[in-house]
Structure formats: structure tokens, C-alpha cells
Design a protein around this motif. Structure first.
Motif, PDB file in Angstrom:
ATOM      1  N   GLN A   1      12.112  21.641  -5.925  1.00 30.67           N
ATOM      2  CA  GLN A   1      13.177  22.617  -5.799  1.00 30.67           C
ATOM      3  C   GLN A   1      14.225  22.550  -6.627  1.00 30.67           C
ATOM      4  O   GLN A   1      14.555  21.191  -7.090  1.00 30.67           O
ATOM      5  N   ALA A   2      14.939  23.494  -7.032  1.00 34.59           N
ATOM      6  CA  ALA A   2      16.138  23.283  -7.843  1.00 34.59           C
ATOM      7  C   ALA A   2      17.189  22.317  -7.355  1.00 34.59           C
ATOM      8  O   ALA A   2      17.440  22.481  -6.018  1.00 34.59           O
TER       9      ALA A   2
ATOM     10  N   ASP B   1       6.941  13.554 -36.285  1.00 30.89           N
ATOM     11  CA  ASP B   1       7.480  12.037 -36.580  1.00 30.89           C
ATOM     12  C   ASP B   1       6.408  11.140 -35.769  1.00 30.89           C
ATOM     13  O   ASP B   1       6.432  10.021 -36.235  1.00 30.89           O
ATOM     14  N   PHE B   2       5.706  11.537 -34.711  1.00 32.05           N
ATOM     15  CA  PHE B   2       5.088  10.409 -33.612  1.00 32.05           C
ATOM     16  C   PHE B   2       3.494  10.755 -33.944  1.00 32.05           C
ATOM     17  O   PHE B   2       3.029  11.461 -34.234  1.00 32.05           O
ATOM     18  N   ASP B   3       3.009   9.436 -33.970  1.00 27.21           N
ATOM     19  CA  ASP B   3       1.454   9.146 -33.908  1.00 27.21           C
ATOM     20  C   ASP B   3       0.775   9.190 -32.737  1.00 27.21           C
ATOM     21  O   ASP B   3      -0.229   9.510 -32.993  1.00 27.21           O
ATOM     22  N   TYR B   4       1.318   9.146 -31.685  1.00 29.89           N
ATOM     23  CA  TYR B   4       0.636   8.775 -30.255  1.00 29.89           C
ATOM     24  C   TYR B   4       1.033   9.822 -29.425  1.00 29.89           C
ATOM     25  O   TYR B   4       2.287   9.612 -29.225  1.00 29.89           O
ATOM     26  N   TRP B   5       0.273  10.504 -28.600  1.00 36.02           N
ATOM     27  CA  TRP B   5       0.960  11.363 -27.762  1.00 36.02           C
ATOM     28  C   TRP B   5       0.010  11.265 -26.288  1.00 36.02           C
ATOM     29  O   TRP B   5      -1.158  10.995 -26.408  1.00 36.02           O
ATOM     30  N   GLY B   6       0.868  11.278 -25.265  1.00 39.17           N
ATOM     31  CA  GLY B   6       0.083  11.457 -23.899  1.00 39.17           C
ATOM     32  C   GLY B   6      -0.634  12.979 -23.840  1.00 39.17           C
ATOM     33  O   GLY B   6      -0.122  13.762 -24.580  1.00 39.17           O
ATOM     34  N   GLN B   7      -1.283  13.335 -22.506  1.00 39.26           N
ATOM     35  CA  GLN B   7      -1.727  14.501 -22.430  1.00 39.26           C
ATOM     36  C   GLN B   7      -0.795  15.502 -21.919  1.00 39.26           C
ATOM     37  O   GLN B   7      -1.085  16.724 -21.854  1.00 39.26           O
ATOM     38  N   GLY B   8       0.398  15.060 -21.217  1.00 37.25           N
ATOM     39  CA  GLY B   8       1.269  15.743 -20.672  1.00 37.25           C
ATOM     40  C   GLY B   8       1.212  15.952 -19.217  1.00 37.25           C
ATOM     41  O   GLY B   8       0.193  15.593 -18.673  1.00 37.25           O
ATOM     42  N   THR B   9       2.488  16.125 -18.699  1.00 33.71           N
ATOM     43  CA  THR B   9       2.439  16.407 -17.066  1.00 33.71           C
ATOM     44  C   THR B   9       3.211  17.501 -16.784  1.00 33.71           C
ATOM     45  O   THR B   9       4.412  17.643 -17.537  1.00 33.71           O
ATOM     46  N   GLN B  10       2.808  18.274 -16.063  1.00 34.90           N
ATOM     47  CA  GLN B  10       3.468  19.818 -15.869  1.00 34.90           C
ATOM     48  C   GLN B  10       4.864  19.209 -14.763  1.00 34.90           C
ATOM     49  O   GLN B  10       4.613  18.837 -13.728  1.00 34.90           O
ATOM     50  N   VAL B  11       5.844  20.039 -15.160  1.00 39.63           N
ATOM     51  CA  VAL B  11       6.989  19.892 -14.098  1.00 39.63           C
ATOM     52  C   VAL B  11       7.515  21.336 -13.753  1.00 39.63           C
ATOM     53  O   VAL B  11       7.941  22.020 -14.874  1.00 39.63           O
ATOM     54  N   THR B  12       7.550  21.666 -12.570  1.00 36.49           N
ATOM     55  CA  THR B  12       7.993  23.119 -12.281  1.00 36.49           C
ATOM     56  C   THR B  12       8.821  23.009 -11.048  1.00 36.49           C
ATOM     57  O   THR B  12       8.847  22.481 -10.281  1.00 36.49           O
ATOM     58  N   VAL B  13      10.057  23.873 -11.790  1.00 31.44           N
ATOM     59  CA  VAL B  13      11.323  23.803 -10.697  1.00 31.44           C
ATOM     60  C   VAL B  13      11.369  25.193 -10.270  1.00 31.44           C
ATOM     61  O   VAL B  13      11.634  26.111 -11.092  1.00 31.44           O
ATOM     62  N   SER B  14      11.494  25.322  -8.963  1.00 31.33           N
ATOM     63  CA  SER B  14      11.671  26.685  -8.319  1.00 31.33           C
ATOM     64  C   SER B  14      13.143  26.922  -7.709  1.00 31.33           C
ATOM     65  O   SER B  14      13.627  25.922  -7.398  1.00 31.33           O
ATOM     66  N   SER B  15      13.587  27.876  -8.133  1.00 30.21           N
ATOM     67  CA  SER B  15      14.859  28.287  -7.561  1.00 30.21           C
ATOM     68  C   SER B  15      14.871  28.622  -6.144  1.00 30.21           C
ATOM     69  O   SER B  15      13.892  29.003  -5.365  1.00 30.21           O
TER      70      SER B  15
END
Length: 130
Positions: A13-14, A116-130
Motif C-alpha cells: 500500500q502507498a 551501459d550494462f552487461d548483465y541483467w536480472g529478470q526483474g521483480t514486479q513492485v505494485t503500489v496501491s493507493s
């Protein structure tokens, strides 16, 4: 081969807080600190923006958009990078990525960009609800 894996995303939550982690593998022992590493985020339909970076000299840089709310941390012994996020709001909703450059490559004097970057993760989602 270097691999980055993010974790810790989810819904909040926000006004709430969240900690993201990024664990790196494929580095020789005690070399994680030799890399420029950092966090990016990308909201739907928008470009991937840098949030903060650890340089090879140990210096930390933050984007103005998150200054004072987000804090980077790094544990070289665990090959891990963290992002502490406080006072979250709906504008912080995005996919969050950690990234690294090759060894002995500084972040540079200009603000680091996605390319500029050579290596990346797959990402993780962040969701903020108001």
C-alpha cells in the motif's frame, strides 16, 4: 557466466516499505566489489530508468526521483545488492531490475544508462496501491 536474480517484489500500500534483493552468481570469490552495480525500474510504456548505483570505488549515486526515500546496500561477501524502498507511492509501480557492468568498469562520470550494462536480472514486479 554472471547471473543476477532479483527477489522481494510484490504488492504494497502507498506509504509502505519494501526491500528488494539481487543475488549475483558466476563471480570469482571476492570480486563482486569490482563491478559497477545498480538498480533500474521500468513502468509500462516507459523507458528503463536508473535508480542508484555502487561504483567500483565504493561510491553511491542516487537518482533525484528516489533520493531520501530509497537506499542502496551491498554485501560483497554475499555477492548481493539491496534496495530499501520507503514511502512508496503509485508512481513507484514498475518492474525493478538489478544490473552490473563487467569487472573493473566504473559506472562513469555521466549518469549510467541501460545500454551501459552487461548483465541483467529478470526483474521483480513492485505494485503500489493507493
Amino acid at each position: 557466466q554472471v547471473q543476477l536474480v532479483e527477489s522481494g517484489g510484490g504488492s504494497v500500500q502507498a506509504g509502505g516499505s519494501m526491500i528488494l534483493s539481487c543475488e549475483a552468481s558466476g563471480y570469482p570469490p571476492n570480486t563482486f566489489g569490482w563491478h559497477c552495480v545498480g538498480w533500474f525500474r521500468q513502468a509500462p510504456g516507459k523507458q528503463r530508468d536508473g535508480l542508484g548505483f555502487f561504483d567500483t570505488n565504493g561510491g553511491i549515486r542516487y537518482a533525484e526521483s528516489i533520493l531520501g526515500r530509497f537506499t542502496l546496500a551491498r554485501d560483497n561477501a554475499k555477492n548481493s545488492l539491496y534496495l530499501q524502498m520507503n514511502s512508496l507511492n503509485a508512481d513507484d509501480t514498475a518492474m525493478y531490475f538489478c544490473a552490473a557492468k563487467r569487472a573493473w568498469t566504473s559506472c562513469g562520470s555521466n549518469w549510467p544508462l541501460e545500454g551501459d550494462f552487461d548483465y541483467w536480472g529478470q526483474g521483480t514486479q513492485v505494485t503500489v496501491s493507493s
